[in-house]
Every structure is written in C-alpha cells, then in structure tokens.
Scaffold this motif. Structure first.
Motif, PDB file in Angstrom:
ATOM      1  N   GLU A  94       0.825  -1.211   0.000  1.00  0.00           N
ATOM      2  CA  GLU A  94       0.000   0.000   0.000  1.00  0.00           C
ATOM      3  C   GLU A  94       0.862   1.265   0.000  1.00  0.00           C
ATOM      4  N   LYS A  95       1.975   1.260   0.723  1.00  0.00           N
ATOM      5  CA  LYS A  95       2.883   2.423   0.725  1.00  0.00           C
ATOM      6  C   LYS A  95       3.506   2.599  -0.656  1.00  0.00           C
ATOM      7  N   TRP A  96       3.928   1.501  -1.282  1.00  0.00           N
ATOM      8  CA  TRP A  96       4.492   1.585  -2.625  1.00  0.00           C
ATOM      9  C   TRP A  96       3.455   2.148  -3.597  1.00  0.00           C
ATOM     10  N   TRP A  97       2.199   1.702  -3.466  1.00  0.00           N
ATOM     11  CA  TRP A  97       1.118   2.200  -4.322  1.00  0.00           C
ATOM     12  C   TRP A  97       0.989   3.717  -4.179  1.00  0.00           C
ATOM     13  N   GLU A  98       0.974   4.195  -2.949  1.00  0.00           N
ATOM     14  CA  GLU A  98       0.844   5.638  -2.717  1.00  0.00           C
ATOM     15  C   GLU A  98       1.956   6.410  -3.408  1.00  0.00           C
ATOM     16  N   LYS A  99       3.193   5.934  -3.297  1.00  0.00           N
ATOM     17  CA  LYS A  99       4.322   6.633  -3.908  1.00  0.00           C
ATOM     18  C   LYS A  99       4.298   6.522  -5.426  1.00  0.00           C
ATOM     19  N   LEU A 100       3.956   5.342  -5.957  1.00  0.00           N
ATOM     20  CA  LEU A 100       3.856   5.180  -7.412  1.00  0.00           C
ATOM     21  C   LEU A 100       2.756   6.067  -7.994  1.00  0.00           C
ATOM     22  N   SER A 101       1.737   6.364  -7.196  1.00  0.00           N
ATOM     23  CA  SER A 101       0.590   7.156  -7.646  1.00  0.00           C
ATOM     24  C   SER A 101       0.925   8.612  -7.924  1.00  0.00           C
ATOM     25  N   GLU A 102       2.034   9.105  -7.368  1.00  0.00           N
ATOM     26  CA  GLU A 102       2.404  10.503  -7.556  1.00  0.00           C
ATOM     27  C   GLU A 102       2.649  10.781  -9.037  1.00  0.00           C
ATOM     28  N   GLY A 103       1.818  11.606  -9.635  1.00  0.00           N
ATOM     29  CA  GLY A 103       1.948  11.949 -11.046  1.00  0.00           C
ATOM     30  C   GLY A 103       1.453  10.863 -11.977  1.00  0.00           C
ATOM     31  N   ALA A 104       0.777   9.850 -11.447  1.00  0.00           N
ATOM     32  CA  ALA A 104       0.315   8.715 -12.249  1.00  0.00           C
ATOM     33  C   ALA A 104      -1.129   8.903 -12.702  1.00  0.00           C
ATOM     34  N   GLU A 105      -1.493   8.128 -13.723  1.00  0.00           N
ATOM     35  CA  GLU A 105      -2.895   8.005 -14.126  1.00  0.00           C
ATOM     36  C   GLU A 105      -3.435   6.765 -13.423  1.00  0.00           C
ATOM     37  N   ILE A 106      -4.445   6.942 -12.584  1.00  0.00           N
ATOM     38  CA  ILE A 106      -5.026   5.819 -11.850  1.00  0.00           C
ATOM     39  C   ILE A 106      -6.054   5.156 -12.756  1.00  0.00           C
ATOM     40  N   ASN A 107      -5.768   3.918 -13.152  1.00  0.00           N
ATOM     41  CA  ASN A 107      -6.675   3.178 -14.021  1.00  0.00           C
ATOM     42  C   ASN A 107      -7.751   2.446 -13.217  1.00  0.00           C
ATOM     43  N   GLU A 108      -7.383   1.991 -12.046  1.00  0.00           N
ATOM     44  CA  GLU A 108      -8.294   1.316 -11.116  1.00  0.00           C
ATOM     45  C   GLU A 108      -7.821   1.672  -9.713  1.00  0.00           C
ATOM     46  N   PRO A 109      -8.605   2.456  -8.966  1.00  0.00           N
ATOM     47  CA  PRO A 109      -8.167   2.861  -7.624  1.00  0.00           C
ATOM     48  C   PRO A 109      -7.897   1.652  -6.731  1.00  0.00           C
ATOM     49  N   MET A 110      -6.946   1.784  -5.826  1.00  0.00           N
ATOM     50  CA  MET A 110      -6.627   0.734  -4.867  1.00  0.00           C
ATOM     51  C   MET A 110      -7.808   0.579  -3.932  1.00  0.00           C
ATOM     52  N   ALA A 111      -8.440  -0.593  -3.969  1.00  0.00           N
ATOM     53  CA  ALA A 111      -9.637  -0.841  -3.163  1.00  0.00           C
ATOM     54  C   ALA A 111      -9.817  -2.345  -2.980  1.00  0.00           C
ATOM     55  N   LYS A 112     -10.725  -2.701  -2.106  1.00  0.00           N
ATOM     56  CA  LYS A 112     -11.021  -4.126  -1.893  1.00  0.00           C
ATOM     57  C   LYS A 112     -11.603  -4.692  -3.188  1.00  0.00           C
ATOM     58  N   SER A 113     -11.051  -5.806  -3.615  1.00  0.00           N
ATOM     59  CA  SER A 113     -11.465  -6.440  -4.866  1.00  0.00           C
ATOM     60  C   SER A 113     -12.541  -7.500  -4.615  1.00  0.00           C
ATOM     61  N   PRO A 114     -13.213  -7.961  -5.683  1.00  0.00           N
ATOM     62  CA  PRO A 114     -14.203  -9.036  -5.522  1.00  0.00           C
ATOM     63  C   PRO A 114     -13.589 -10.331  -4.966  1.00  0.00           C
ATOM     64  N   TRP A 115     -12.279 -10.547  -5.176  1.00  0.00           N
ATOM     65  CA  TRP A 115     -11.637 -11.767  -4.669  1.00  0.00           C
ATOM     66  C   TRP A 115     -11.092 -11.592  -3.251  1.00  0.00           C
ATOM     67  N   GLY A 116     -11.336 -10.408  -2.647  1.00  0.00           N
ATOM     68  CA  GLY A 116     -11.014 -10.208  -1.246  1.00  0.00           C
ATOM     69  C   GLY A 116      -9.714  -9.490  -0.955  1.00  0.00           C
ATOM     70  N   ASP A 117      -8.831  -9.372  -1.933  1.00  0.00           N
ATOM     71  CA  ASP A 117      -7.569  -8.664  -1.750  1.00  0.00           C
ATOM     72  C   ASP A 117      -7.777  -7.174  -2.004  1.00  0.00           C
ATOM     73  N   THR A 118      -6.757  -6.398  -1.728  1.00  0.00           N
ATOM     74  CA  THR A 118      -6.747  -4.992  -2.097  1.00  0.00           C
ATOM     75  C   THR A 118      -6.007  -4.910  -3.430  1.00  0.00           C
ATOM     76  N   MET A 131       0.245  -3.091 -11.747  1.00  0.00           N
ATOM     77  CA  MET A 131      -0.870  -3.702 -11.036  1.00  0.00           C
ATOM     78  C   MET A 131      -0.332  -4.070  -9.653  1.00  0.00           C
ATOM     79  N   VAL A 132      -1.098  -3.704  -8.612  1.00  0.00           N
ATOM     80  CA  VAL A 132      -0.683  -4.008  -7.251  1.00  0.00           C
ATOM     81  C   VAL A 132      -1.810  -4.783  -6.590  1.00  0.00           C
ATOM     82  N   ASN A 133      -1.483  -5.954  -6.067  1.00  0.00           N
ATOM     83  CA  ASN A 133      -2.445  -6.814  -5.384  1.00  0.00           C
ATOM     84  C   ASN A 133      -1.888  -7.164  -4.008  1.00  0.00           C
ATOM     85  N   ALA A 134      -2.611  -6.800  -2.961  1.00  0.00           N
ATOM     86  CA  ALA A 134      -2.161  -7.059  -1.597  1.00  0.00           C
ATOM     87  C   ALA A 134      -3.152  -7.995  -0.906  1.00  0.00           C
ATOM     88  N   SER A 135      -2.686  -9.196  -0.563  1.00  0.00           N
ATOM     89  CA  SER A 135      -3.521 -10.178   0.144  1.00  0.00           C
ATOM     90  C   SER A 135      -3.569  -9.856   1.616  1.00  0.00           C
TER      91      SER A 135
END
Length: 136
Positions: A94-118, A131-135
């Motif tokens: 999640e911290k890496w996601w926040e830093k990568l997001s700086e100046g990025a185009e967010i295609n899919e916001p980091m959120a709880k997915s249908p499969w239960g991960d973030t 693509m970032v997937n956090a179990s």
C-alpha cells in the motif's frame, strides 16, 4: 528449484529519471551504467542508461535501460503481489502504491477487490503500467 524473475523496463531517454523515482518509491540499492561507461560511446547515447539495476528488499529486482537512438522502447506491465496473507507486506504494498501514484494516471483505484484482496492499477509518470495486489 527456485527461479527469480526480474522485470526489465526499456525507456526512450528517461531511464535515469525513472530509476531514481523507483528508488525513492521502493528504496534499495540503485546502480546505473551509461553507454559511455559500458561501451565507450561518445555519440548522442553516451549519457543514456545502458544498464540500470534496483535491488529492493523482499527479493525484488527491477532493471531498466534506455533503448539506443533509433530503436523503439517497449514497456510492459509490472505486477506486484504478495501471495500469502501478511499484514506487513500488505502495508508495504500500500505504501508503494501511494508513492507510485504521484503523477500517475489511476486506471483502477486501490480498493477491496471481488476476490477479497486490495487491488489497483495505474500508469506511472513514465508510462509504465503497474498492477498491485495485496492479500490479507
């Protein structure tokens, strides 16, 4: 048998800035070699990155280079995922996601997915899709 896979990104003149940005995101040990250092070239490619390597804790190794002038660069999607539920790894992703997001185009916001991960997808400021997937 264990096989280590390393993403290798190729840029068109922005590898140095991209690697420095990724170093600020992920930390680790960064090494870069220019075409002048590696091949002794003195043309317009002399200051471009011939070989860049970022060793990140947790066994991640990211490499990048600039395509020589006249050659196209090819960018692929980089995927970061932890395969076992682990709160510390989840927090790191999640911290890496926040830093990568700086100046990025967010295609899919980091959120709880249908499969239960973030999960989230973005294209960073250098045009690299992530693509970032956090179990949990």
């Amino acid at each position: 048998m264990t096989i280590g896979l390393t993403p290798y990104l190729q840029f068109s003149g922005t590898a140095r800035h991209a690697l420095e940005f990724y170093h600020s995101v992920f930390g680790g040990d960064l090494e870069m070699m220019t075409y002048a250092q590696g091949m002794g070239t003195e043309d317009e490619s002399k200051d471009l990155i011939m070989h860049g390597s970022l060793f990140i804790e947790r066994g991640v190794h990211l490499m990048a280079a600039d395509a020589p002038p006249g050659m196209p660069s090819v960018l692929g999607t980089v995927s970061l995922s932890n395969s076992a539920p682990d709160d510390a790894e989840h927090t790191t992703l999640e911290k890496w996601w926040e830093k990568l997001s700086e100046g990025a185009e967010i295609n899919e916001p980091m959120a709880k997915s249908p499969w239960g991960d973030t999960f989230g997808m973005l294209t960073d400021r250098f045009g690299v899709p992530w693509m970032v997937n956090a179990s949990r």
